[in-house]
Design an enzyme around this catalytic site. Structure first.
Site, PDB file in Angstrom:
ATOM      1  N   ILE A  97       0.894  -1.154   0.000  1.00  0.00           N
ATOM      2  CA  ILE A  97       0.000   0.000   0.000  1.00  0.00           C
ATOM      3  C   ILE A  97       0.922   1.190   0.000  1.00  0.00           C
ATOM      4  O   ILE A  97       1.821   1.285   0.809  1.00  0.00           O
ATOM      5  CB  ILE A  97      -0.898   0.064   1.244  1.00  0.00           C
ATOM      6  CG1 ILE A  97      -2.082  -0.875   1.097  1.00  0.00           C
ATOM      7  CG2 ILE A  97      -1.382   1.462   1.500  1.00  0.00           C
ATOM      8  CD1 ILE A  97      -3.065  -0.774   2.231  1.00  0.00           C
ATOM      9  N   ASP A  98       0.729   2.086  -0.919  1.00  0.00           N
ATOM     10  CA  ASP A  98       1.552   3.281  -0.957  1.00  0.00           C
ATOM     11  C   ASP A  98       0.640   4.455  -0.673  1.00  0.00           C
ATOM     12  O   ASP A  98      -0.118   4.876  -1.518  1.00  0.00           O
ATOM     13  CB  ASP A  98       2.221   3.421  -2.315  1.00  0.00           C
ATOM     14  CG  ASP A  98       3.214   4.555  -2.333  1.00  0.00           C
ATOM     15  OD1 ASP A  98       3.249   5.328  -1.361  1.00  0.00           O
ATOM     16  OD2 ASP A  98       3.949   4.674  -3.308  1.00  0.00           O
ATOM     17  N   SER A  99       0.724   4.963   0.534  1.00  0.00           N
ATOM     18  CA  SER A  99      -0.216   5.992   0.963  1.00  0.00           C
ATOM     19  C   SER A  99       0.090   7.347   0.361  1.00  0.00           C
ATOM     20  O   SER A  99      -0.628   8.294   0.604  1.00  0.00           O
ATOM     21  CB  SER A  99      -0.209   6.097   2.490  1.00  0.00           C
ATOM     22  OG  SER A  99       1.080   6.484   2.921  1.00  0.00           O
TER      23      SER A  99
END
Length: 178
Positions: A97-99
């Site tokens: 997950i790349d916020s």
């Protein structure tokens, strides 16, 4: 001629909007959804996108740095099967997950769990904004009291990342506005 493209997105569908890169699932990818696109290809060294990269070698690899000092790297690819031809994008390796990306997709069940946990913790009445795509919209306290935003973190490969004020956006004038 300039063409502006604005993809249809709805915050309630599981994405978070942050910066100017487009991300999608690319090979190699472990524990990913099935994928098979005849219109996907890595970009050749001769492509203008690869030529524009600051690299001494012809591997079409990129590195992109975010404002907080973190970065991502991967290879450049193109997709020709959409309504907008020749979309070039970066295929980052091993992103869970790349916020900090323009669009991070969470499967609906995962998004629902995150949204419900946040809603349970914020302890404010919700406002129905489903038609605008804002599924987690809250009514401001009528007494003017300060809203206590719950702590938000993400565990990524055993590392706990504090996301407070980094990946949560607040738009008080948009919620409840027609």
């Amino acid at each position: 001629q300039t063409v502006q493209v604005e993809p249809p997105y709805y915050a309630g569908d599981g994405e978070y909007l942050m910066v100017d890169l487009i991300w999608t699932q690319c090979e190699p990818c472990t524990q990913c959804f099935s994928q098979d696109s005849s219109s996907f290809s890595t970009l050749p060294c001769e492509s203008q996108y690869c030529q524009d990269l600051p690299s001494e070698t012809c591997d079409c690899q990129y590195t992109y740095g975010y404002g907080d000092g973190s970065s991502t790297q991967g290879y450049m690819a193109x997709e020709d099967g959409s309504s907008v031809p020749n979309i070039a994008f970066g295929c980052g390796d091993n992103l869970q997950i790349d916020s900090g990306t323009t669009l991070t997709y969470l499967p609906q069940d995962a998004y629902n769990a995150v949204a419900q946990a946040f809603t349970d913790q914020i302890n404010l009445p919700t406002v129905d904004e489903s038609s605008s795509g804002l599924s987690t919209c809250f009514q401001e306290p009528s007494d003017g009291s300060t809203v206590q935003v719950p702590e938000i973190s993400m565990q990524d490969g055993g590392v706990l990342n504090d996301l407070q004020n980094l990946a949560v956006s607040f738009f008080p004038t948009q919620c409840g506005a027609s």
